[in-house]
Every structure is written in C-alpha cells, then in structure tokens.
Write a protein that holds these residues in place. Structure first.
Motif, short mmCIF file in Angstrom:
data_model
loop_
_atom_site.label_atom_id
_atom_site.label_comp_id
_atom_site.label_asym_id
_atom_site.label_seq_id
_atom_site.Cartn_x
_atom_site.Cartn_y
_atom_site.Cartn_z
N TYR A 1 0.81 -1.22 0.00
CA TYR A 1 0.00 0.00 0.00
C TYR A 1 0.84 1.27 0.00
O TYR A 1 0.42 2.30 -0.52
N PHE A 2 2.03 1.21 0.60
CA PHE A 2 2.90 2.39 0.72
C PHE A 2 4.33 1.99 0.39
O PHE A 2 4.92 1.16 1.08
N ASP A 3 4.86 2.59 -0.67
CA ASP A 3 6.20 2.24 -1.13
C ASP A 3 7.30 2.55 -0.12
O ASP A 3 8.29 1.85 -0.05
N ASP A 4 7.10 3.63 0.61
CA ASP A 4 8.16 4.03 1.54
C ASP A 4 7.57 4.79 2.72
O ASP A 4 6.37 5.05 2.80
N HIS A 5 8.44 5.12 3.63
CA HIS A 5 8.09 5.82 4.86
C HIS A 5 7.39 7.14 4.57
O HIS A 5 6.39 7.50 5.19
N ARG A 6 7.90 7.86 3.60
CA ARG A 6 7.34 9.19 3.27
C ARG A 6 5.89 9.08 2.80
O ARG A 6 5.03 9.85 3.24
N ASN A 7 5.60 8.15 1.92
CA ASN A 7 4.22 7.98 1.43
C ASN A 7 3.26 7.62 2.56
O ASN A 7 2.14 8.10 2.60
N LEU A 8 3.71 6.77 3.46
CA LEU A 8 2.89 6.40 4.61
C LEU A 8 2.67 7.61 5.52
O LEU A 8 1.55 7.86 5.97
N LEU A 9 3.71 8.36 5.76
CA LEU A 9 3.60 9.55 6.60
C LEU A 9 2.64 10.56 5.97
O LEU A 9 1.78 11.13 6.67
N VAL A 10 2.74 10.79 4.69
CA VAL A 10 1.84 11.72 3.99
C VAL A 10 0.39 11.25 4.12
O VAL A 10 -0.52 12.04 4.40
N ALA A 11 0.15 9.96 3.95
CA ALA A 11 -1.21 9.43 4.06
C ALA A 11 -1.75 9.61 5.48
O ALA A 11 -2.92 9.99 5.66
N ALA A 12 -0.93 9.36 6.50
CA ALA A 12 -1.37 9.51 7.88
C ALA A 12 -1.66 10.97 8.21
O ALA A 12 -2.68 11.29 8.84
N VAL A 13 -0.81 11.86 7.78
CA VAL A 13 -1.01 13.29 8.06
C VAL A 13 -2.21 13.82 7.29
O VAL A 13 -2.98 14.64 7.80
N THR A 14 -2.41 13.35 6.07
CA THR A 14 -3.59 13.74 5.30
C THR A 14 -4.86 13.30 6.01
O THR A 14 -5.84 14.04 6.08
N GLU A 15 -4.84 12.09 6.55
CA GLU A 15 -6.00 11.58 7.31
C GLU A 15 -6.28 12.47 8.52
O GLU A 15 -7.43 12.80 8.81
N VAL A 16 -5.24 12.88 9.22
CA VAL A 16 -5.40 13.78 10.37
C VAL A 16 -6.06 15.08 9.92
O VAL A 16 -7.01 15.58 10.53
N GLY A 17 -5.56 15.65 8.83
CA GLY A 17 -6.12 16.90 8.30
C GLY A 17 -7.58 16.74 7.90
O GLY A 17 -8.41 17.61 8.19
N ASP A 18 -7.89 15.62 7.25
CA ASP A 18 -9.28 15.37 6.85
C ASP A 18 -10.20 15.27 8.07
O ASP A 18 -11.30 15.81 8.07
N ARG A 19 -9.73 14.58 9.09
CA ARG A 19 -10.54 14.45 10.31
C ARG A 19 -10.74 15.79 10.99
O ARG A 19 -11.84 16.10 11.47
N MET A 20 -9.69 16.57 11.05
CA MET A 20 -9.80 17.89 11.68
C MET A 20 -10.78 18.77 10.89
O MET A 20 -11.63 19.44 11.48
N GLY A 21 -10.68 18.76 9.58
CA GLY A 21 -11.58 19.54 8.75
C GLY A 21 -13.02 19.12 8.93
O GLY A 21 -13.92 19.96 9.03
#
Length: 78
Positions: A49-69
């Motif tokens: 699902y995630f090629d590397d650490h950065r992609n996973l981190l971006v997905a997790a932070v995006t999820e946080v932003g979506d939840r906050m919004g």
C-alpha cells in the motif's frame, strides 16, 4: 475459496496504525516495520500500500487533516 480482501479497508487499517504510532511516539517513532507490527500485518503487506516511509507519513497526516476539517465543519452539539 480464498477470502477477498477489501483493499481500501486494509489501507485504512494501515493508516490507522500509523496514526496511533504518530500519536504515541511522534514522527521519529514511525517506521514501516512498526506500522506492520501495530496493524498485525507483515511488512510486505504494508509495502503493498505504501512504497516508503514518506508515502505512509503523507497518508497519515492527510488523514489527520481530513478528520480535523470534518470536525471543524460539523455543527456544535449542545
């Protein structure tokens, strides 16, 4: 017959595991190996699902932003 896996659900579970690790250990505590252990998957499944650490981190932070919004746009309950 093999069980069909809901790919979006599994991806969401991996993101949830990353989110829990971010909350507990911060960015420095996030690794693909730790996320695999937290989600109960092997590291190969996480890498599917995630090629590397950065992609996973971006997905997790995006999820946080979506939840906050979403929480900010919901009407306040009294």
């Amino acid at each position: 017959m093999p069980t069909r896996i809901d790919l979006e659900q599994r991806r969401s579970e991996v993101i949830e595991a990353a989110f829990r690790l971010l909350a507990a250990e911060g960015i420095t505590g996030l690794s693909l190996r730790k996320v695999a252990a937290e989600s109960g998957l092997n590291i190969g499944s996480v890498r599917h699902y995630f090629d590397d650490h950065r992609n996973l981190l971006v997905a997790a932070v995006t999820e946080v932003g979506d939840r906050m919004g979403k929480r900010l746009t919901e009407p306040f309950s009294t």
